[in-house]
Design a protein around this motif. Sequence first.
Motif, short mmCIF file in Angstrom:
data_model
loop_
_atom_site.label_atom_id
_atom_site.label_comp_id
_atom_site.label_asym_id
_atom_site.label_seq_id
_atom_site.Cartn_x
_atom_site.Cartn_y
_atom_site.Cartn_z
N UNK A 172 0.88 -1.18 -0.05
CA UNK A 172 0.05 0.04 -0.03
C UNK A 172 0.76 1.32 -0.03
N UNK A 173 0.66 2.05 -0.87
CA UNK A 173 1.63 3.23 -1.47
C UNK A 173 1.09 4.52 -1.16
N UNK A 174 1.04 5.37 -0.24
CA UNK A 174 0.57 6.43 -0.11
C UNK A 174 1.01 7.64 -1.30
N UNK A 175 -0.15 8.65 -1.50
CA UNK A 175 0.29 9.76 -2.40
C UNK A 175 1.52 10.37 -1.69
N UNK A 176 2.54 10.67 -2.56
CA UNK A 176 3.68 11.20 -2.16
C UNK A 176 4.86 9.99 -2.38
N UNK A 177 4.45 8.68 -2.41
CA UNK A 177 5.47 7.63 -2.68
C UNK A 177 5.67 6.93 -1.47
N UNK A 178 5.17 7.18 -0.45
CA UNK A 178 5.51 6.56 0.85
C UNK A 178 4.89 4.92 0.81
N UNK A 179 5.85 3.90 1.01
CA UNK A 179 5.34 2.90 1.20
C UNK A 179 4.95 2.44 2.65
N UNK A 180 3.49 2.54 2.76
CA UNK A 180 2.76 2.19 4.23
C UNK A 180 2.84 0.88 4.84
N UNK A 181 2.75 0.05 4.01
CA UNK A 181 2.62 -1.43 4.41
C UNK A 181 3.06 -2.35 3.43
N UNK A 182 3.50 -3.54 3.62
CA UNK A 182 3.51 -4.50 2.38
C UNK A 182 3.77 -6.05 2.86
N UNK A 183 3.31 -6.76 2.01
CA UNK A 183 3.36 -8.08 2.31
C UNK A 183 4.16 -8.76 1.06
N UNK A 184 4.68 -9.95 1.39
CA UNK A 184 5.80 -10.55 0.30
C UNK A 184 5.55 -12.27 0.49
N UNK A 185 5.95 -12.91 -0.44
CA UNK A 185 5.65 -14.43 -0.48
C UNK A 185 6.77 -14.86 -1.56
N UNK A 186 7.20 -16.06 -1.27
CA UNK A 186 8.16 -16.87 -2.30
C UNK A 186 7.32 -17.25 -3.37
N UNK A 187 7.93 -17.30 -4.62
CA UNK A 187 7.19 -17.68 -5.86
C UNK A 187 7.74 -18.94 -6.26
N UNK A 188 7.36 -20.08 -6.27
CA UNK A 188 8.03 -21.35 -6.82
C UNK A 188 8.14 -21.11 -8.28
N UNK A 189 9.06 -21.50 -8.92
CA UNK A 189 9.40 -21.66 -10.36
C UNK A 189 8.72 -22.94 -11.01
N UNK A 190 7.25 -22.76 -10.97
CA UNK A 190 6.77 -23.86 -11.54
C UNK A 190 5.84 -23.80 -12.74
N UNK A 191 6.52 -22.94 -13.67
CA UNK A 191 5.52 -23.03 -14.80
C UNK A 191 4.37 -21.95 -14.75
N UNK A 192 3.54 -22.10 -15.37
CA UNK A 192 2.35 -21.20 -15.68
C UNK A 192 1.41 -21.37 -14.20
N UNK A 193 1.49 -20.34 -13.53
CA UNK A 193 0.85 -20.17 -12.33
C UNK A 193 -0.07 -19.12 -12.01
N UNK A 194 -0.83 -18.81 -12.84
CA UNK A 194 -1.52 -17.69 -13.05
C UNK A 194 -2.46 -17.90 -11.68
N UNK A 195 -3.20 -19.02 -11.54
CA UNK A 195 -4.14 -18.97 -10.42
C UNK A 195 -3.48 -18.85 -9.08
#
Length: 397
Positions: free
Chosen positions: A97-120
């Motif tokens: 979530x990035x506020x006006x002015x460019x401040x990153x207010x909060x974030x979430x992150x996860x690992x992505x497996x290199x498992x081919x087409x993983x759109x879902x």
Amino acid sequence: MDGQSAGVSRRRSLSALLRRVHLGGPVSRAGLAEWLGVNRSTVLALTTDLVAAGLVREGFPELTGRAGRPSLVVRPATDRAYVLAFDIAVDRLVAARVGLGGEIQDRREAHRARAGVDLDTVVRVLADFGRDLHRTATPGAVCVGLGASYCGMIRPGDGMVRFGPDLGWVDQAFGAELGRRLDLGLPVLVGNEAHLGALAEHQRGVGVGVRNLVYLHGDVGVGGGIIVGGELLGGDGGYGSEVGHMLVNPYDGRPCGCGSRGCLEAEVGERALLDAAGRPADLIGRDAVREVVEAADRGEPAARDALRTVGDWLGIGVANVINLFNPGMVIFGGVLREVYRGAATHVQERIAANVLPVSRTRAQLRVCALGDDATLVGAAELGFARLLADPLGVRVG
């Protein structure tokens, strides 16, 4: 000037003022008047509209010790308007979530497996992150846009991933699917990661004030973003600046994910460096690349030879883009930050040998200032685009 023309002119002035505050931070009314080339009464009228819309606030600056009444300072209302930004790399998923002015207010992150087409999987994880970030925003704050960076070729307009070679994505409706799952009544604007990294570094990073630059983004492969005259070079269909698929080794080249051989990304990407350093095939990722660079610093012969080889190919690629585009700066982002730091001498030797002197003397070589967040910041700016173009069209006050 008729009423319609006056309205267009005022909208442009509001856009320019809000963009200046959004990108440049707090600025005095006097500074805005000088920057816009208008009188102070015009700035007063513009800021009054933006204050009423809930987009900026005015107040006196901190004490400066100077005599006289200070000019009011205009600041972005970071807690009133925000975007959700998403960064989809080969090995990680990030939402913020990035506020006006460019401040990153909060974030979430996860690992992505290199498992081919993983759109879902990608859409499910990011939608969960996005809804959580939206739910935990400051009460009364408004989400004004959604922007995403994807490591592939993106069709402008609908967020379709036409080609993502590293995981085999072809014609995947990523933008539409993420927008449907988020269900916030806003379209998800999607851009190529290197294009957005270039814009971010140009607007907020080491490339601020540089009108012509080339940004090279390393992940598993290599992407490029080119700024010409302050504008992104998109190409006829929006697929331009694919410098990673510039042919540099036509006779003995490594196979590339695009189906060709000897592309720049095949010769300088993650696997090229790890193979040259003798690392096992199952060793992958950013940390593995950094380990090779650190091993070279410690004097390990295989790591030093690998950086010499990759640095030579990277130097050939950089020499080509400097000769072609005459940029004022070449910026290395993603894992290429680490690679360039370890191979700078070899890159510079190639440039000295192969770039025309008139261009060589102008091009600065830099690592990106925004680090791993360059593409995320670019995605956020994509999300803010509609608000910045028409500030009163999205009312948050």
